[in-house]
Design a protein around this motif. Structure first.
Motif, PDB file in Angstrom:
ATOM      1  N   PHE A   1     -13.934   2.609  -7.778  1.00 33.28           N
ATOM      2  CA  PHE A   1     -12.846   1.626  -7.739  1.00 33.28           C
ATOM      3  C   PHE A   1     -13.317   0.197  -7.524  1.00 33.28           C
ATOM      4  N   GLY A   2     -14.606  -0.030  -7.431  1.00 32.87           N
ATOM      5  CA  GLY A   2     -15.133  -1.361  -7.125  1.00 32.87           C
ATOM      6  C   GLY A   2     -14.824  -2.436  -8.138  1.00 32.87           C
ATOM      7  N   GLY A   3     -14.518  -2.079  -9.373  1.00 31.07           N
ATOM      8  CA  GLY A   3     -14.260  -3.088 -10.391  1.00 31.07           C
ATOM      9  C   GLY A   3     -12.877  -3.020 -11.005  1.00 31.07           C
ATOM     10  N   VAL A   4     -11.949  -2.348 -10.360  1.00 30.34           N
ATOM     11  CA  VAL A   4     -10.617  -2.181 -10.947  1.00 30.34           C
ATOM     12  C   VAL A   4      -9.737  -3.405 -10.720  1.00 30.34           C
ATOM     13  N   ASP A   5      -8.743  -3.564 -11.581  1.00 32.32           N
ATOM     14  CA  ASP A   5      -7.767  -4.636 -11.435  1.00 32.32           C
ATOM     15  C   ASP A   5      -6.427  -4.118 -10.937  1.00 32.32           C
ATOM     16  N   ILE A   6      -6.147  -2.842 -11.197  1.00 35.17           N
ATOM     17  CA  ILE A   6      -4.890  -2.245 -10.758  1.00 35.17           C
ATOM     18  C   ILE A   6      -5.095  -0.757 -10.499  1.00 35.17           C
ATOM     19  N   VAL A   7      -4.423  -0.258  -9.473  1.00 35.30           N
ATOM     20  CA  VAL A   7      -4.433   1.170  -9.151  1.00 35.30           C
ATOM     21  C   VAL A   7      -2.987   1.597  -8.956  1.00 35.30           C
ATOM     22  N   ILE A   8      -2.614   2.713  -9.541  1.00 33.04           N
ATOM     23  CA  ILE A   8      -1.281   3.266  -9.349  1.00 33.04           C
ATOM     24  C   ILE A   8      -1.436   4.625  -8.682  1.00 33.04           C
ATOM     25  N   GLU A   9      -0.963   4.727  -7.443  1.00 34.46           N
ATOM     26  CA  GLU A   9      -1.089   5.997  -6.737  1.00 34.46           C
ATOM     27  C   GLU A   9       0.067   6.904  -7.134  1.00 34.46           C
ATOM     28  N   ALA A  10      -0.205   8.189  -7.056  1.00 38.44           N
ATOM     29  CA  ALA A  10       0.805   9.201  -7.376  1.00 38.44           C
ATOM     30  C   ALA A  10       0.636  10.389  -6.439  1.00 38.44           C
TER      31      ALA A  10
ATOM     32  N   MET B   1       5.538   9.046   3.688  1.00 37.53           N
ATOM     33  CA  MET B   1       5.031   7.733   4.099  1.00 37.53           C
ATOM     34  C   MET B   1       3.634   7.821   4.690  1.00 37.53           C
ATOM     35  N   ASP B   2       3.363   8.804   5.528  1.00 40.62           N
ATOM     36  CA  ASP B   2       2.046   8.899   6.151  1.00 40.62           C
ATOM     37  C   ASP B   2       0.941   9.082   5.114  1.00 40.62           C
ATOM     38  N   ILE B   3       1.196   9.873   4.087  1.00 43.39           N
ATOM     39  CA  ILE B   3       0.192  10.095   3.037  1.00 43.39           C
ATOM     40  C   ILE B   3      -0.005   8.811   2.228  1.00 43.39           C
ATOM     41  N   LYS B   4       1.101   8.188   1.831  1.00 41.03           N
ATOM     42  CA  LYS B   4       0.999   6.964   1.025  1.00 41.03           C
ATOM     43  C   LYS B   4       0.281   5.859   1.791  1.00 41.03           C
ATOM     44  N   GLN B   5       0.609   5.672   3.076  1.00 46.98           N
ATOM     45  CA  GLN B   5      -0.059   4.641   3.854  1.00 46.98           C
ATOM     46  C   GLN B   5      -1.547   4.937   4.014  1.00 46.98           C
ATOM     47  N   SER B   6      -1.895   6.190   4.181  1.00 43.97           N
ATOM     48  CA  SER B   6      -3.302   6.564   4.292  1.00 43.97           C
ATOM     49  C   SER B   6      -4.052   6.252   2.997  1.00 43.97           C
ATOM     50  N   VAL B   7      -3.446   6.612   1.881  1.00 46.02           N
ATOM     51  CA  VAL B   7      -4.068   6.339   0.577  1.00 46.02           C
ATOM     52  C   VAL B   7      -4.201   4.834   0.362  1.00 46.02           C
ATOM     53  N   PHE B   8      -3.162   4.084   0.689  1.00 45.12           N
ATOM     54  CA  PHE B   8      -3.219   2.634   0.497  1.00 45.12           C
ATOM     55  C   PHE B   8      -4.279   1.989   1.375  1.00 45.12           C
ATOM     56  N   ALA B   9      -4.443   2.468   2.590  1.00 47.86           N
ATOM     57  CA  ALA B   9      -5.488   1.942   3.471  1.00 47.86           C
ATOM     58  C   ALA B   9      -6.866   2.207   2.861  1.00 47.86           C
TER      59      ALA B   9
ATOM     60  N   ILE C   1      -4.424  -5.120  -7.753  1.00 53.88           N
ATOM     61  CA  ILE C   1      -3.041  -4.816  -7.423  1.00 53.88           C
ATOM     62  C   ILE C   1      -2.952  -3.328  -7.112  1.00 53.88           C
ATOM     63  N   LEU C   2      -2.364  -3.009  -5.975  1.00 57.83           N
ATOM     64  CA  LEU C   2      -2.174  -1.619  -5.580  1.00 57.83           C
ATOM     65  C   LEU C   2      -0.705  -1.287  -5.797  1.00 57.83           C
ATOM     66  N   ALA C   3      -0.435  -0.367  -6.714  1.00 56.17           N
ATOM     67  CA  ALA C   3       0.934  -0.015  -7.072  1.00 56.17           C
ATOM     68  C   ALA C   3       1.232   1.427  -6.679  1.00 56.17           C
ATOM     69  N   SER C   4       2.512   1.718  -6.552  1.00 57.03           N
ATOM     70  CA  SER C   4       2.945   3.054  -6.169  1.00 57.03           C
ATOM     71  C   SER C   4       3.988   3.569  -7.146  1.00 57.03           C
ATOM     72  N   ASN C   5       4.032   4.863  -7.293  1.00 55.58           N
ATOM     73  CA  ASN C   5       5.066   5.475  -8.125  1.00 55.58           C
ATOM     74  C   ASN C   5       6.253   5.922  -7.279  1.00 55.58           C
ATOM     75  N   THR C   6       6.341   5.452  -6.048  1.00 58.53           N
ATOM     76  CA  THR C   6       7.406   5.901  -5.153  1.00 58.53           C
ATOM     77  C   THR C   6       8.787   5.589  -5.722  1.00 58.53           C
ATOM     78  N   SER C   7       9.699   6.492  -5.467  1.00 60.09           N
ATOM     79  CA  SER C   7      11.077   6.271  -5.900  1.00 60.09           C
ATOM     80  C   SER C   7      12.023   6.200  -4.715  1.00 60.09           C
ATOM     81  N   SER C   8      11.514   6.502  -3.525  1.00 62.33           N
ATOM     82  CA  SER C   8      12.427   6.540  -2.389  1.00 62.33           C
ATOM     83  C   SER C   8      11.893   5.879  -1.122  1.00 62.33           C
ATOM     84  N   LEU C   9      10.615   5.573  -1.074  1.00 63.28           N
ATOM     85  CA  LEU C   9      10.036   4.995   0.134  1.00 63.28           C
ATOM     86  C   LEU C   9       9.917   3.480   0.007  1.00 63.28           C
ATOM     87  N   SER C  10       9.887   2.802   1.135  1.00 58.98           N
ATOM     88  CA  SER C  10       9.777   1.347   1.170  1.00 58.98           C
ATOM     89  C   SER C  10       8.374   0.903   0.752  1.00 58.98           C
TER      90      SER C  10
END
Length: 105
Positions: free
Chosen positions: A50-59, A64-72, A83-92
């Motif tokens: 991931f050292g040279g990426v411009d965008i990441v989309i997590e899935a 929330m605990d899993i998403k925050q861990s992944v984002f960290a 840019i760190l993006a998420s596919n979330t449909s219900s979380l903040s």
């Protein structure tokens, strides 16, 4: 990972297919566009690449605990401009972003 890449191809083919159906692209242009898009998508199961990426989309699952861990982890593994993006449909997304040093990105 293969399932995700297969889905990306299916979605891309469907979207470009609509453009071909509407006459916005020829069939040849459509195939070229599909190839161009898919060539830019890379799948991985390791943050090491991931050292040279411009965008990441997590899935990951909608917890929330899993998403925050992944984002960290993504925050530490990706360049500051990424840019760190998420596919979330219900979380903040704001709450997810709070797990990073770049909540606005």
């Amino acid at each position: 990972m293969k399932a995700g890449l297969d889905e990306a191809e299916a979605v891309t083919r469907a979207q470009v297919g609509k453009l071909v159906e509407r006459g916005k692209l020829t069939a040849e242009q459509g195939e070229q566009q599909i190839e161009d898009v898919l060539r830019r998508i890379e799948g991985t199961t390791s943050y090491a690449e991931f050292g040279g990426v411009d965008i990441v989309i997590e899935a990951v699952p909608e917890r929330m605990d899993i998403k925050q861990s992944v984002f960290a982890e993504l925050d530490a593994a990706t360049p500051g401009h990424a840019i760190l993006a998420s596919n979330t449909s219900s979380l903040s997304i704001t709450e997810i972003g709070d797990a990073t040093l770049r909540p606005t990105r």
